[in-house]
Design a protein around this motif. Structure first.
Motif, PDB file in Angstrom:
ATOM      1  N   GLN A  40       0.792  -1.328   0.082  1.00  0.00           N
ATOM      2  CA  GLN A  40      -0.252  -0.169   0.040  1.00  0.00           C
ATOM      3  C   GLN A  40       0.917   1.376   0.007  1.00  0.00           C
ATOM      4  OE1 GLN A  40      -2.178  -1.295   3.630  1.00  0.00           O
ATOM      5  NE2 GLN A  40      -4.207  -1.275   2.354  1.00  0.00           N
ATOM      6  N   LEU A  41       2.019   1.262   0.834  1.00  0.00           N
ATOM      7  CA  LEU A  41       2.975   2.302   0.729  1.00  0.00           C
ATOM      8  C   LEU A  41       3.632   2.606  -0.675  1.00  0.00           C
ATOM      9  CD1 LEU A  41       4.541   4.429   2.889  1.00  0.00           C
ATOM     10  CD2 LEU A  41       6.307   2.799   2.865  1.00  0.00           C
ATOM     11  N   ALA A  42       3.669   1.570  -1.305  1.00  0.00           N
ATOM     12  CA  ALA A  42       4.445   1.752  -2.673  1.00  0.00           C
ATOM     13  C   ALA A  42       3.477   2.378  -3.845  1.00  0.00           C
ATOM     14  CB  ALA A  42       4.722   0.375  -3.201  1.00  0.00           C
ATOM     15  N   LEU A  43       2.172   2.625  -3.458  1.00  0.00           N
ATOM     16  CA  LEU A  43       1.258   3.362  -4.167  1.00  0.00           C
ATOM     17  C   LEU A  43       1.533   4.732  -4.218  1.00  0.00           C
ATOM     18  CD1 LEU A  43      -2.044   1.407  -3.372  1.00  0.00           C
ATOM     19  CD2 LEU A  43      -0.641   0.983  -5.365  1.00  0.00           C
ATOM     20  N   TRP A  44       2.269   5.291  -3.152  1.00  0.00           N
ATOM     21  CA  TRP A  44       2.674   6.553  -3.254  1.00  0.00           C
ATOM     22  C   TRP A  44       4.084   7.006  -3.608  1.00  0.00           C
ATOM     23  CZ3 TRP A  44      -1.396   9.823  -1.724  1.00  0.00           C
ATOM     24  CH2 TRP A  44      -2.416   9.335  -1.316  1.00  0.00           C
ATOM     25  N   PRO A  45       4.332   8.222  -4.332  1.00  0.00           N
ATOM     26  CA  PRO A  45       5.664   8.581  -4.509  1.00  0.00           C
ATOM     27  C   PRO A  45       6.483   8.329  -3.425  1.00  0.00           C
ATOM     28  CG  PRO A  45       3.686   9.859  -5.490  1.00  0.00           C
ATOM     29  CD  PRO A  45       3.462   9.126  -4.451  1.00  0.00           C
ATOM     30  N   ILE A  46       7.648   7.657  -3.376  1.00  0.00           N
ATOM     31  CA  ILE A  46       8.622   7.715  -2.422  1.00  0.00           C
ATOM     32  C   ILE A  46      10.068   8.513  -2.497  1.00  0.00           C
ATOM     33  CG2 ILE A  46      10.158   5.992  -1.096  1.00  0.00           C
ATOM     34  CD1 ILE A  46       7.077   5.653  -0.667  1.00  0.00           C
ATOM     35  N   ILE A  47       9.967   9.641  -1.823  1.00  0.00           N
ATOM     36  CA  ILE A  47      11.159  10.497  -1.858  1.00  0.00           C
ATOM     37  C   ILE A  47      12.279   9.985  -1.129  1.00  0.00           C
ATOM     38  CG2 ILE A  47      11.912  13.052  -1.995  1.00  0.00           C
ATOM     39  CD1 ILE A  47       8.942  13.676  -1.041  1.00  0.00           C
ATOM     40  N   LEU A  72       9.959  18.935   0.921  1.00  0.00           N
ATOM     41  CA  LEU A  72       9.202  18.042  -0.428  1.00  0.00           C
ATOM     42  C   LEU A  72       7.962  17.327   0.333  1.00  0.00           C
ATOM     43  CD1 LEU A  72      12.194  16.677  -2.357  1.00  0.00           C
ATOM     44  CD2 LEU A  72      10.789  18.881  -2.929  1.00  0.00           C
ATOM     45  N   ILE A  73       8.062  16.848   1.476  1.00  0.00           N
ATOM     46  CA  ILE A  73       7.131  16.088   1.991  1.00  0.00           C
ATOM     47  C   ILE A  73       6.014  17.149   2.335  1.00  0.00           C
ATOM     48  CG2 ILE A  73       6.190  14.525   3.888  1.00  0.00           C
ATOM     49  CD1 ILE A  73       9.011  13.680   4.272  1.00  0.00           C
ATOM     50  N   ARG A  74       6.239  18.175   2.796  1.00  0.00           N
ATOM     51  CA  ARG A  74       5.420  19.267   3.402  1.00  0.00           C
ATOM     52  C   ARG A  74       4.635  19.863   2.107  1.00  0.00           C
ATOM     53  NH1 ARG A  74       8.917  22.302   5.588  1.00  0.00           N
ATOM     54  NH2 ARG A  74       8.257  22.141   7.928  1.00  0.00           N
ATOM     55  N   ALA A  75       5.416  19.942   0.963  1.00  0.00           N
ATOM     56  CA  ALA A  75       4.807  20.385  -0.402  1.00  0.00           C
ATOM     57  C   ALA A  75       3.845  19.360  -1.122  1.00  0.00           C
ATOM     58  CB  ALA A  75       6.027  20.723  -1.589  1.00  0.00           C
ATOM     59  N   GLY A  76       3.876  18.037  -0.437  1.00  0.00           N
ATOM     60  CA  GLY A  76       2.975  17.040  -0.945  1.00  0.00           C
ATOM     61  C   GLY A  76       3.386  16.211  -2.126  1.00  0.00           C
ATOM     62  N   VAL A  77       4.977  16.332  -2.253  1.00  0.00           N
ATOM     63  CA  VAL A  77       5.225  15.656  -3.336  1.00  0.00           C
ATOM     64  C   VAL A  77       5.409  14.093  -3.157  1.00  0.00           C
ATOM     65  CG1 VAL A  77       7.557  15.189  -4.449  1.00  0.00           C
ATOM     66  CG2 VAL A  77       6.863  17.472  -4.001  1.00  0.00           C
ATOM     67  N   GLY A  78       5.291  13.833  -2.014  1.00  0.00           N
ATOM     68  CA  GLY A  78       5.441  12.108  -1.567  1.00  0.00           C
ATOM     69  C   GLY A  78       5.646  12.011  -0.234  1.00  0.00           C
ATOM     70  N   ILE A  79       6.181  10.578   0.054  1.00  0.00           N
ATOM     71  CA  ILE A  79       6.384  10.378   1.585  1.00  0.00           C
ATOM     72  C   ILE A  79       7.811   9.743   1.510  1.00  0.00           C
ATOM     73  CG2 ILE A  79       5.742   8.330   3.260  1.00  0.00           C
ATOM     74  CD1 ILE A  79       3.208   8.167   1.801  1.00  0.00           C
ATOM     75  N   SER A  80       8.402   9.880   2.638  1.00  0.00           N
ATOM     76  CA  SER A  80       9.854   9.586   2.668  1.00  0.00           C
ATOM     77  C   SER A  80      10.190   8.930   4.174  1.00  0.00           C
ATOM     78  CB  SER A  80      10.907  10.701   2.476  1.00  0.00           C
ATOM     79  OG  SER A  80      12.330  10.450   2.410  1.00  0.00           O
TER      80      SER A  80
END
Length: 297
Positions: free
Chosen positions: A184-191, A229-237
Motif C-alpha cells: 500500500q505504501l508503494a502506491l505513493w511516490p517515495i522521496i 518536499l514532503i510538506r509540499a505534498g510531493v510524496g512520502i519519505s
C-alpha cells in the motif's frame, strides 16, 4: 642510512595500494614519494619489488622489510599519541561524516576533542555514506562515521549509536489510526536521496525483498530538503525520527504506521584495519560520549 620518512612511504604505498594515495596521506608530492622509495631501495642493497611488477609484488627482501615496518609504524603511532602537548605539532585528522551526524552530535564531539586533544585539528568532510566509504578505502580520509551496512572487510569499526527511522507524509494524508502494508505504501511516490545515500539503499532493499516496485522520486541529498518536499505534498519519505520529532508532535507531518516498521540504523566509527592507533580509540570514546548525550536518536 634508512630513515623514517622512507619507511613511512614504503609502508603506506603497500597498504593503500598506490604511490599517489601514500603521497596524499603523507602530505607530499608523488615525485617526492618516488624519490624516497628509490633511496630506500638503494639503502637496502637489494630490490624491494619484483622486476616488471609495477611495484605490486614484493621481493623476499621487500616482504621482510614490510614486516619490520609494520612494527615500527605501530610504535611511532603510540609514541606520537604519548608525546607532550608542549612540543607536539598539531595533527590533522580527516574525518568523514553524514549530514545526520553533522547536525546532531558533531558539535559536542568537536568541543570534547578540543578540550581533551588540543593538538588535534579536525578536518570534516560531509558526504553521502557510499562516497565516504570510497574515500576511506582510497586513503583520502582517516576515519568515517557511517551506517554499519557500509563497513567492509578492509575496515575495522566501533559501534556508536542506533538511529530510529520513521515514514513521514503530509498531514492528514491517511485516516487516523491507519496501518499500511508495504504494498500500500508503494502506491505513493517515495522521496529518496541520491543513489549513494544510505536512506536510498535501505528503501530499495526494503521493497526489493518483497518483490515490490515503487515510484522513486530523487529529491535531494539534504534531509531538510526532503522534509520540505514532503510538506509540499510531493510524496512520502523515510527519515530519522528523532531529528523531526518536534514537527511530528506539532502535526506538521503525519507519521505513517506500517505493518513492519523500518529497522533502526546502526552507525559506526570506521577506519582501515591497519590504521588503528591510540588516537583512533580516544576519538571513538569521545564520539560515544557525544552520541550518548544526544537526545535526537
Amino acid at each position: 642510512m634508512i630513515n623514517i620518512k622512507q619507511i613511512e612511504t614504503f609502508y603506506w604505498t603497500l597498504k593503500l595500494g598506490t604511490l599517489q594515495r601514500a603521497a596524499t596521506r603523507l602530505f607530499i608530492t608523488q615525485s617526492a614519494a618516488t624519490k624516497r622509495l628509490q633511496e630506500l631501495e638503494k639503502q637496502a642493497c637489494l630490490p624491494l619489488f619484483e622486476p616488471g611488477s609495477h611495484k605490486v609484488q614484493l621481493s623476499p627482501k621487500g616482504a621482510e622489510l614490510l614486516e619490520a615496518s609494520e612494527g615500527l609504524i605501530a610504535s611511532l603511532a603510540r609514541l606520537d599519541a604519548l608525546r607532550g602537548a608542549a612540543h607536539q605539532v598539531q595533527r590533522a585528522v580527516r574525518m568523514g561524516l553524514t549530514e545526520l551526524v553533522t547536525i546532531t552530535w558533531f558539535t559536542d564531539f568537536v568541543a570534547r576533542t578540543k578540550a581533551e586533544l588540543p593538538d588535534i585539528s579536525l578536518h570534516p568532510d560531509v558526504d553521502l555514506s557510499a562516497r565516504l566509504q570510497r574515500k576511506l578505502l582510497d586513503g583520502d580520509l582517516d576515519l568515517v562515521v557511517i551506517p554499519q551496512d557500509y563497513v567492509t572487510a578492509a575496515m575495522a569499526s566501533i559501534p556508536l549509536q542506533s538511529i530510529t527511522f520513521t515514514w513521514l507524509a503530509p498531514p492528514r494524508l491517511f485516516p487516523e489510526g491507519t496501518t499500511l502494508s508495504l504494498k500500500q505504501l508503494a502506491l505513493w511516490p517515495i522521496i529518496v536521496q541520491g543513489p549513494d545515500s544510505g536512506i536510498t539503499q535501505r528503501c530499495e532493499q526494503l521493497f526489493a525483498q518483497e518483490g515490490i516496485e515503487f515510484n522513486h522520486v530523487y529529491g535531494s541529498n539534504s534531509l531538510f530538503a526532503l522534509l520540505a518536499l514532503i510538506r509540499a505534498g510531493v510524496g512520502i519519505s523515510c527519515l530519522p525520527r528523532g531529528l523531526f520529532v518536534d514537527e511530528i508532535e506539532r502535526g506538521e507531518f503525519q507519521e505513517v504506521t506500517l505493518e513492519v516498521p523500518p529497522a533502526a540504523v546502526n552507525y559506526h566509527l570506521a577506519f582501515l584495519k591497519h590504521g588503528r592507533t591510540a588516537l583512533i580509540d580516544t576519538l571513538a570514546d569521545l564520539a560515544r560520549q557525544s552520541t550518548q548525550g544526544d537526545a535526537r536518536r
